[in-house]
Scaffold this motif. Structure first.
Motif, PDB file in Angstrom:
ATOM      1  N   ALA A  50      23.931 -26.906   8.315  1.00  0.00           N
ATOM      2  CA  ALA A  50      23.972 -26.918   9.781  1.00  0.00           C
ATOM      3  C   ALA A  50      22.997 -25.909  10.396  1.00  0.00           C
ATOM      4  O   ALA A  50      22.630 -26.047  11.564  1.00  0.00           O
ATOM      5  CB  ALA A  50      25.393 -26.615  10.254  1.00  0.00           C
ATOM      6  N   THR A  51      22.621 -24.883   9.651  1.00  0.00           N
ATOM      7  CA  THR A  51      21.692 -23.823  10.077  1.00  0.00           C
ATOM      8  C   THR A  51      22.009 -23.228  11.452  1.00  0.00           C
ATOM      9  O   THR A  51      21.170 -23.240  12.360  1.00  0.00           O
ATOM     10  CB  THR A  51      20.218 -24.310  10.062  1.00  0.00           C
ATOM     11  OG1 THR A  51      20.072 -25.386  11.009  1.00  0.00           O
ATOM     12  CG2 THR A  51      19.811 -24.757   8.691  1.00  0.00           C
ATOM     13  N   PRO A  52      23.219 -22.702  11.643  1.00  0.00           N
ATOM     14  CA  PRO A  52      23.514 -22.031  12.914  1.00  0.00           C
ATOM     15  C   PRO A  52      22.814 -20.680  12.981  1.00  0.00           C
ATOM     16  O   PRO A  52      22.420 -20.118  11.954  1.00  0.00           O
ATOM     17  CB  PRO A  52      25.035 -21.832  12.852  1.00  0.00           C
ATOM     18  CG  PRO A  52      25.303 -21.665  11.385  1.00  0.00           C
ATOM     19  CD  PRO A  52      24.338 -22.607  10.696  1.00  0.00           C
ATOM     20  N   GLN A  53      22.660 -20.156  14.167  1.00  0.00           N
ATOM     21  CA  GLN A  53      22.113 -18.808  14.320  1.00  0.00           C
ATOM     22  C   GLN A  53      23.204 -17.788  13.994  1.00  0.00           C
ATOM     23  O   GLN A  53      24.344 -17.943  14.426  1.00  0.00           O
ATOM     24  CB  GLN A  53      21.612 -18.593  15.745  1.00  0.00           C
ATOM     25  CG  GLN A  53      20.921 -17.243  15.943  1.00  0.00           C
ATOM     26  CD  GLN A  53      20.328 -17.093  17.331  1.00  0.00           C
ATOM     27  OE1 GLN A  53      20.118 -18.072  18.034  1.00  0.00           O
ATOM     28  NE2 GLN A  53      20.057 -15.869  17.730  1.00  0.00           N
ATOM     29  N   ILE A  54      22.838 -16.770  13.227  1.00  0.00           N
ATOM     30  CA  ILE A  54      23.779 -15.715  12.863  1.00  0.00           C
ATOM     31  C   ILE A  54      23.414 -14.442  13.613  1.00  0.00           C
ATOM     32  O   ILE A  54      22.271 -13.964  13.535  1.00  0.00           O
ATOM     33  CB  ILE A  54      23.777 -15.436  11.348  1.00  0.00           C
ATOM     34  CG1 ILE A  54      24.052 -16.720  10.548  1.00  0.00           C
ATOM     35  CG2 ILE A  54      24.808 -14.359  11.009  1.00  0.00           C
ATOM     36  CD1 ILE A  54      25.425 -17.308  10.745  1.00  0.00           C
ATOM     37  N   LEU A  55      24.371 -13.908  14.357  1.00  0.00           N
ATOM     38  CA  LEU A  55      24.199 -12.660  15.086  1.00  0.00           C
ATOM     39  C   LEU A  55      24.939 -11.541  14.356  1.00  0.00           C
ATOM     40  O   LEU A  55      25.776 -11.807  13.488  1.00  0.00           O
ATOM     41  CB  LEU A  55      24.746 -12.786  16.508  1.00  0.00           C
ATOM     42  CG  LEU A  55      24.300 -14.008  17.316  1.00  0.00           C
ATOM     43  CD1 LEU A  55      25.014 -14.025  18.665  1.00  0.00           C
ATOM     44  CD2 LEU A  55      22.793 -14.009  17.494  1.00  0.00           C
ATOM     45  N   SER A  56      24.640 -10.307  14.722  1.00  0.00           N
ATOM     46  CA  SER A  56      25.333  -9.155  14.140  1.00  0.00           C
ATOM     47  C   SER A  56      25.927  -8.313  15.253  1.00  0.00           C
ATOM     48  O   SER A  56      25.380  -8.226  16.354  1.00  0.00           O
ATOM     49  CB  SER A  56      24.366  -8.299  13.310  1.00  0.00           C
ATOM     50  OG  SER A  56      23.892  -9.008  12.183  1.00  0.00           O
ATOM     51  N   SER A  80      26.689  -8.775  23.087  1.00  0.00           N
ATOM     52  CA  SER A  80      25.531  -8.018  22.614  1.00  0.00           C
ATOM     53  C   SER A  80      24.256  -8.283  23.417  1.00  0.00           C
ATOM     54  O   SER A  80      23.307  -7.492  23.366  1.00  0.00           O
ATOM     55  CB  SER A  80      25.262  -8.338  21.141  1.00  0.00           C
ATOM     56  OG  SER A  80      24.787  -9.670  20.988  1.00  0.00           O
ATOM     57  N   GLY A  81      24.204  -9.403  24.106  1.00  0.00           N
ATOM     58  CA  GLY A  81      23.007  -9.752  24.858  1.00  0.00           C
ATOM     59  C   GLY A  81      21.980 -10.527  24.053  1.00  0.00           C
ATOM     60  O   GLY A  81      20.907 -10.872  24.560  1.00  0.00           O
TER      61      GLY A  81
END
Length: 324
Positions: A254-260, A294-295
């Motif tokens: 699915a390649t979702p965006q990963i945030l931290s 986080s913005g």
């Protein structure tokens, strides 16, 4: 690319899991905050899985996994390894399925989670997180006692069950633009991605990992599972060193965006939930909200879903979190 040993779960499996959980799992509420909507110029919808049975979304997957076990295996008992939320979920699910549960937990696990797991009727075996391999210990105990292992994330029924939380959210709040989900072992993120497909939604999904871990983003970037040994973060339920193979494959496709999100960002999110929304969340439960705050993603004008994944936290520790 190595493939997982188990078949990958599908959107249809999430729909089937929802039928299994009907009348068993709580249909958790979705809450709003006019203050946070005003701050972001967006409409935020908080899916309160901290109000789920056992205090987290984990009950959904655990119950579905036990429901799939053959009656003979359930009669012998099951084993799970977990820092707490999956432990409690399997303990209660085992009780509801009239079988015994042995839970392997780190000795430094939350006292509240240890007590609750025992309170649901499970036997608990502890280990030293930095000196012992929990999976090796669990395999040995399962072999010796002929127990079926119920893993935290690496199982199609677990992932499908977890996905029912987001399936519910999309039924309660149609036409979401964005969805933020915490990431530890990846079961909830994988299930959420399948749920979005099951609901025929165009919602974009963002996984949020603890900054100290970073294993999810690194794994997707490299195309293989990356292990981060003993990540140090207040998000104890997301201290998993690596994505589970089955979950990783679903997420990779699915390649979702990963945030931290950092520990201070989680604390800010935790305090807002407590002060403005009167919600008790554990640090991992506030992880998705911290990522949204986080913005990193412009939320202006969007309809945004936030999964509050759990609320199991020692009260003394929680008091320090919200007062510092």
């Amino acid at each position: 690319m190595p493939t997982p040993a188990m078949p990958l779960p599908t959107p249809s499996d999430v729909l089937a899991a929802a039928r299994v959980l009907e009348g068993v799992a709580h249909r958790t509420p979705v809450l709003r905050s006019t203050t946070i909507d005003r701050l972001f110029g967006a409409a935020l919808y908080f899916k309160c899985e901290n109000l789920q049975r056992t205090g987290s979304f984990k009950f959904r997957g655990a119950y579905c996994a036990l429901a799939q076990l053959e009656r003979q295996q359930r009669g012998k008992g099951v084993l799970a390894y977990s820092s707490g939320n999956h432990a409690q979920a399997v303990a209660l699910a085992a009780s509801l399925h009239d079988t015994e549960a042995l839970i392997v937990m780190p000795e430094d696990a939350s006292a509240a989670k240890l007590a609750a797991t025992r309170g649901y009727g499970a036997q608990v075996v502890t280990y030293r997180r930095e000196q012992e391999d929990r999976e090796a210990l669990s395999q040995r105990l399962a072999h010796e006692r002929q127990l079926g292992i119920v893993p935290p994330s690496d199982h199609p029924a677990i992932i499908a069950g977890h996905g029912t939380a987001v399936l519910e959210l999309l039924q309660q709040v149609p036409r979401l633009d964005y969805l933020f989900v915490p990431v530890g072992g990846g079961g909830l993120l994988a299930g959420s991605l399948l749920a979005v497909r099951a609901a025929a939604s165009n919602c974009e999904v963002f996984g949020v990992q603890p900054e100290a871990a970073g294993h999810a983003s690194r794994s997707l970037a490299s195309g293989q599972i990356i292990t981060v040994t003993h990540p140090r973060t207040i998000a104890d339920a997301a201290q998993t060193p690596a994505l589970a193979p089955t979950a990783f494959e679903v997420i990779r496709q699915a390649t979702p965006q990963i945030l931290s999100a950092s520990d201070p960002q989680m604390l800010d999110a935790l305090r807002f939930l407590a002060q403005r929304m009167k919600l008790v969340a554990e640090p991992t439960g506030a992880l998705a909200f911290a990522g949204a705050q986080s913005g990193a993603v412009d939320l202006h004008g969007k309809r945004v879903g936030i999964v509050i994944s759990g609320g199991n936290v020692d009260l003394s520790r929680y008091a320090r979190f919200i007062s510092d």
